[in-house]
Motif scaffolding. Structure first.
Motif, PDB file in Angstrom:
ATOM      1  N   SER A  93       8.895   2.501   6.383  1.00 54.28           N
ATOM      2  CA  SER A  93       8.491   1.204   6.157  1.00 54.28           C
ATOM      3  C   SER A  93       6.904   0.943   6.672  1.00 54.28           C
ATOM      4  O   SER A  93       6.153   0.450   5.958  1.00 54.28           O
ATOM      5  CB  SER A  93       9.213   0.005   6.908  1.00 54.28           C
ATOM      6  N   PHE A  94       6.582   1.470   8.002  1.00 51.93           N
ATOM      7  CA  PHE A  94       5.293   1.461   8.198  1.00 51.93           C
ATOM      8  C   PHE A  94       4.288   2.019   7.311  1.00 51.93           C
ATOM      9  O   PHE A  94       3.178   1.477   6.788  1.00 51.93           O
ATOM     10  CB  PHE A  94       4.993   2.063   9.630  1.00 51.93           C
ATOM     11  N   VAL A  95       4.490   3.188   6.851  1.00 50.52           N
ATOM     12  CA  VAL A  95       3.549   4.055   5.888  1.00 50.52           C
ATOM     13  C   VAL A  95       3.487   3.245   4.580  1.00 50.52           C
ATOM     14  O   VAL A  95       2.597   3.068   4.106  1.00 50.52           O
ATOM     15  CB  VAL A  95       4.108   5.404   5.618  1.00 50.52           C
ATOM     16  N   LYS A  96       4.652   2.738   4.198  1.00 56.06           N
ATOM     17  CA  LYS A  96       4.768   2.018   2.832  1.00 56.06           C
ATOM     18  C   LYS A  96       3.744   0.795   2.910  1.00 56.06           C
ATOM     19  O   LYS A  96       3.134   0.555   2.165  1.00 56.06           O
ATOM     20  CB  LYS A  96       6.096   1.611   2.476  1.00 56.06           C
ATOM     21  N   MET A  97       4.078  -0.005   4.141  1.00 54.40           N
ATOM     22  CA  MET A  97       3.376  -1.262   4.567  1.00 54.40           C
ATOM     23  C   MET A  97       1.954  -1.055   4.490  1.00 54.40           C
ATOM     24  O   MET A  97       1.041  -1.779   3.959  1.00 54.40           O
ATOM     25  CB  MET A  97       3.783  -1.862   5.588  1.00 54.40           C
ATOM     26  N   PHE A  98       1.341  -0.042   5.218  1.00 56.39           N
ATOM     27  CA  PHE A  98       0.073   0.329   5.358  1.00 56.39           C
ATOM     28  C   PHE A  98      -0.588   0.761   4.200  1.00 56.39           C
ATOM     29  O   PHE A  98      -1.736   0.242   3.813  1.00 56.39           O
ATOM     30  CB  PHE A  98      -0.173   1.166   6.586  1.00 56.39           C
ATOM     31  N   ARG A  99       0.221   1.545   3.367  1.00 51.71           N
ATOM     32  CA  ARG A  99      -0.472   1.808   2.163  1.00 51.71           C
ATOM     33  C   ARG A  99      -0.817   0.646   1.141  1.00 51.71           C
ATOM     34  O   ARG A  99      -1.670   0.458   0.470  1.00 51.71           O
ATOM     35  CB  ARG A  99       0.276   3.128   1.382  1.00 51.71           C
ATOM     36  N   GLY A 100       0.107  -0.075   1.195  1.00 48.38           N
ATOM     37  CA  GLY A 100       0.475  -1.428   0.345  1.00 48.38           C
ATOM     38  C   GLY A 100      -0.638  -2.144   0.965  1.00 48.38           C
ATOM     39  O   GLY A 100      -1.344  -2.965   0.123  1.00 48.38           O
ATOM     40  N   SER A 101      -0.858  -2.225   2.012  1.00 39.77           N
ATOM     41  CA  SER A 101      -2.048  -3.455   2.651  1.00 39.77           C
ATOM     42  C   SER A 101      -3.321  -2.787   2.499  1.00 39.77           C
ATOM     43  O   SER A 101      -4.320  -3.582   2.532  1.00 39.77           O
ATOM     44  CB  SER A 101      -1.573  -3.474   4.056  1.00 39.77           C
ATOM     45  N   ALA A 102      -3.695  -1.504   2.127  1.00 35.64           N
ATOM     46  CA  ALA A 102      -5.126  -1.013   2.322  1.00 35.64           C
ATOM     47  C   ALA A 102      -5.929  -1.960   1.182  1.00 35.64           C
ATOM     48  O   ALA A 102      -7.143  -2.203   1.410  1.00 35.64           O
ATOM     49  CB  ALA A 102      -4.962   0.562   1.606  1.00 35.64           C
ATOM     50  N   SER A 103      -5.411  -1.950  -0.118  1.00 35.23           N
ATOM     51  CA  SER A 103      -6.180  -2.739  -1.020  1.00 35.23           C
ATOM     52  C   SER A 103      -6.430  -4.141  -0.639  1.00 35.23           C
ATOM     53  O   SER A 103      -7.766  -4.568  -1.006  1.00 35.23           O
ATOM     54  CB  SER A 103      -5.400  -2.755  -2.204  1.00 35.23           C
ATOM     55  N   TYR A 104      -5.360  -4.799   0.157  1.00 37.23           N
ATOM     56  CA  TYR A 104      -5.935  -6.100   0.365  1.00 37.23           C
ATOM     57  C   TYR A 104      -7.048  -6.053   1.572  1.00 37.23           C
ATOM     58  O   TYR A 104      -7.809  -6.912   1.410  1.00 37.23           O
ATOM     59  CB  TYR A 104      -4.516  -6.824   1.007  1.00 37.23           C
ATOM     60  N   ILE A 105      -6.824  -5.219   2.662  1.00 37.20           N
ATOM     61  CA  ILE A 105      -7.872  -5.015   3.295  1.00 37.20           C
ATOM     62  C   ILE A 105      -9.091  -4.835   2.809  1.00 37.20           C
ATOM     63  O   ILE A 105     -10.170  -5.663   3.442  1.00 37.20           O
ATOM     64  CB  ILE A 105      -7.574  -3.756   4.362  1.00 37.20           C
ATOM     65  N   ALA A 120      -1.970 -10.705  -6.732  1.00 35.51           N
ATOM     66  CA  ALA A 120      -2.631  -9.410  -6.573  1.00 35.51           C
ATOM     67  C   ALA A 120      -3.908  -8.919  -7.298  1.00 35.51           C
ATOM     68  O   ALA A 120      -4.936  -8.578  -7.065  1.00 35.51           O
ATOM     69  CB  ALA A 120      -1.645  -8.452  -6.047  1.00 35.51           C
ATOM     70  N   SER A 121      -3.541  -8.877  -8.632  1.00 35.33           N
ATOM     71  CA  SER A 121      -4.456  -8.315  -9.599  1.00 35.33           C
ATOM     72  C   SER A 121      -5.435  -9.178  -9.760  1.00 35.33           C
ATOM     73  O   SER A 121      -6.754  -8.890  -9.960  1.00 35.33           O
ATOM     74  CB  SER A 121      -3.646  -8.015 -11.030  1.00 35.33           C
ATOM     75  N   GLU A 122      -5.389 -10.436  -9.565  1.00 37.29           N
ATOM     76  CA  GLU A 122      -6.701 -11.463  -9.705  1.00 37.29           C
ATOM     77  C   GLU A 122      -7.588 -11.290  -8.739  1.00 37.29           C
ATOM     78  O   GLU A 122      -8.767 -11.629  -8.645  1.00 37.29           O
ATOM     79  CB  GLU A 122      -6.221 -12.527  -9.838  1.00 37.29           C
ATOM     80  N   LEU A 123      -6.944 -10.791  -7.465  1.00 40.65           N
ATOM     81  CA  LEU A 123      -7.871 -10.564  -6.239  1.00 40.65           C
ATOM     82  C   LEU A 123      -8.847  -9.570  -6.547  1.00 40.65           C
ATOM     83  O   LEU A 123     -10.195  -9.760  -6.037  1.00 40.65           O
ATOM     84  CB  LEU A 123      -7.280 -10.009  -5.165  1.00 40.65           C
TER      85      LEU A 123
END
Length: 660
Positions: free
Chosen positions: A161-173, A653-656
């Motif tokens: 879960s941590f790896v998946k979460m961190f990878r998923g958050s990278a684009s938002y960061i 998310a795409s609109e960001l």
């Protein structure tokens, strides 16, 4: 003996910190008698292989040192150590003596022996397999945590879960970095058990690159003060707005000051906790003159100046003006924002600091006014061209459809406006809102629902002033981070109408669509579409207009098995690279989702990369719905790309990326 050990430790510490090789006893330390300290008494280090002195030997050594040492406290002294080679040959331990000038090598030797205490014996180290090999299969469902005793394949059962979460958050960061956000903090949050955690989360967003403005309200504290008065002071409220007299203004000043210092205190702690404490800069220098002109010389070559990196700065960052008299009611010291000092705020952000605003505004004449903090947050966000404004609620609420009970996590500006109108909430230009009692039957006007409607109203005000997005977040643990850095979010997102100007095409638009697509048909990018075909299928086309001119178009077709095809996506050459194509694609994707189609595909011979960059992945003819695969043009051999859309949050998310 213990006093000698303590003295030697102190001297060694001073030498290490300052680099000075000798000290004046008269100005620092006065000793009753010199002492000799054995290494076995000073530091017991296995690597020295020194023999520990017996008590009789220690007393003899002390006596000898006392006889040979000078008794003058004016004489300079320092810590030295006898030659370790001589100690080894004679079988006696090395000693630390008081009374002789120190050698730099002695300090290095002692430091080396101190460090050896924490060294790992290489004979105790072995290499063990983790049960993972590049020659084996790639495991996507497990990670390998190294936590003390667990090694090998049995350690590879942890949740990813941590790896998946961190990878998923990278684009938002990456997307939020260096953008400006305005947080509104109601006064109730200061008494909430999770207040410290919320400050930590805000500090973490600062660490991840956000430029932050905090707008703090104190309405709760003022209400508590008024209720605690003996006798209780009558609170004069008109249209939901407090009439601020001189006595109430004094309370507002006191409570606003309290809120300010509490937020500063907690935020300073959070900044330090997240590493925003100090940064090294060039050493302090002094200008000196010589024959060649002035030169800069370090005052202290051993120490760098440390500067605070990340402070909370408050001050007169906005001016206010009185609300005046409305409907015959004099609101006295109640006011609304007049001007936001945007240049001053940007100067603070340039130094990587956080700006704090309270509900007290000063007029150019020096008068102080009580300002609605939500109105201040919306006004400041608009003036600063903020990317986001975030309102925290006191009562956790959300929106959902009545019939399907499906949650509504996203609202368009037009949807928010319609909702407020339906519920009788009116936003006024002078920084306050009112609720029409005659329309209260449309919604349960509990305290929590009214709060949510007002937050939506202030969000709408911010969007109308130019802010791109507004968030309404309930104060739960980690809700802020989940809303900003995950796809699913945790609150309500309200955004501007990015698709303003897009509508379904009519027969009158056939000529404009034909003129728009003809150049691409001639070069083979698009399949030929005669006018009669356009007229026949006109209901499946959508156009993007500006001043009654068609600047973009697209076609949407529905298929079985929740499939939909987007085609004929064209933007006029004069309007490309302005987000028109992204807006058109986003609009059609939302139409697909609204109609139940979650698998969207496109066919392309030239613009494959454009679709890949927007989340589409390559597919085969066999992946198409059967009716579409049956008419696929194998001569043209267009490439197929598919995108799965499960919720509005995917599209948000795409609109960001294209609406920054």
């Amino acid at each position: 003996m213990e006093a000698g050990i303590q003295m030697a430790l102190l001297l060694l510490l001073l030498v290490t910190m300052t680099g000075v090789q000798s000290f004046s006893t008269s100005s620092h330390i006065a000793m009753r008698r010199p002492q000799t300290i054995t290494h076995s008494s000073f530091l017991r280090i296995k690597a020295t292989a020194a023999t520990t002195l017996s008590e009789e030997e220690e007393e003899s050594a002390d006596s000898t040192a006392g006889t040979n040492a000078t008794s003058s406290v004016e004489q300079a002294w320092s810590v030295t150590k006898t030659d370790p080679a001589q100690d080894s040959d004679s079988g006696s331990p090395s000693v630390v003596e008081i009374g002789r000038p120190i050698d730099v090598s002695d300090v290095a030797t002692v430091s080396s022996q101190v460090n050896s205490m924490f060294a790992i014996d290489p004979a105790e180290i072995e290499i063990v397999p983790l049960g993972i090999d590049l020659t084996g299969p790639y495991e996507t469902s497990s990670t390998v945590p190294l936590n003390g005793n667990n090694v090998g394949a049995e350690a590879a059962t942890a949740s990813p879960s941590f790896v998946k979460m961190f990878r998923g958050s990278a684009s938002y960061i990456a997307n939020h970095r260096n953008t400006l956000v305005v947080y509104h903090l109601p006064g109730e949050l200061l008494e909430w058990d999770g207040y410290r955690d919320l400050m930590d989360d805000i500090a973490l967003t600062w660490l991840l690159g956000l430029k932050i403005v905090l707008c703090c309200g104190c309405r709760h504290q003022i209400n508590s003060r008024l209720a605690a008065n003996n006798p209780p002071k009558t609170d004069q409220m008109q249209m939901g707005l407090r009439v601020t007299d001189e006595e109430t203004l004094r309370m507002v000043k006191e409570e606003a000051g309290y809120v300010r210092f509490e937020v500063e205190r907690q935020m300073a702690r959070s900044l330090r906790r997240h590493g925003g404490f100090s940064r090294s800069s060039n050493p302090t220098t002094t200008t000196r003159s010589n024959n060649n002109g002035p030169t800069n010389t370090p005052n202290n070559p051993f120490q760098d100046r440390q500067e605070m990196d990340g402070n909370v700065v408050s001050g007169n960052f906005f001016s206010a003006q009185p609300l005046g008299i409305l409907d015959g009611v004099d609101y006295k010291y109640t006011g609304f924002p007049r001007k936001i000092e945007t240049d001053k705020i940007r100067q603070v952000h340039a130094t990587h600091d956080i700006v704090l605003l309270t509900s007290l505004g000063v007029s150019p004449s020096g008068e102080v006014f009580n300002v609605n903090s939500e109105a201040l947050a919306a006004t400041a966000a608009g003036a600063l061209d903020a990317s986001k404004v975030i309102f925290f609620t006191v009562h956790g609420t959300t929106l959902r459809y009545k019939h399907t009970e499906k949650l509504i996590q996203s609202l368009r500006l037009s949807d928010a406006r319609n909702l407020l109108q339906h519920c009788g909430v009116q936003m006024h230009g002078k920084g306050f809102a009112s609720v029409d009692k005659d329309k209260r039957h449309h919604v349960e006007h509990s305290e929590s629902s009214v709060e949510t409607l007002l937050k939506i109203g202030w969000s709408m005000t911010a969007l109308q002033k130019g802010v791109k997005r507004a968030h309404i977040i309930a104060p739960s643990n980690g809700a802020l981070l989940q809303e900003l850095y995950t796809r699913d979010g945790s609150g309500i997102l309200i955004s501007r109408d990015l698709y303003d100007g897009i509508r379904q095409a009519t027969v009158e638009d056939v000529a404009g669509i034909y003129d728009l697509i003809t150049p691409l048909i001639k070069v083979g990018t698009l399949v030929d579409r005669p006018r009669e075909v356009l007229e026949r299928d006109i209901q499946s086309y959508y156009v993007y207009t500006r001043d009654n001119l068609i600047v973009a178009c697209g076609q949407l077709k529905r298929f079985e098995n929740s499939f939909a095809e987007i085609g004929c996506l064209v933007v006029s050459k004069e309007y490309r690279s302005q987000g028109r194509g992204d807006a058109m694609l986003g609009y059609l994707e939302r139409l697909c989702l609204q109609s139940g189609a979650t698998k969207i595909f496109v066919l392309s011979t030239q613009t494959m990369e454009w679709f890949i960059e927007r989340g589409f992945t390559a597919a085969r003819v066999e992946d198409l719905p059967p009716t579409r695969a049956a008419v696929y043009n194998h001569v043209r051999r267009s490439k197929i790309y598919v995108k799965n859309v499960d919720s509005d949050r995917d599209l948000d998310a795409s609109e960001l990326w294209w609406n920054r």
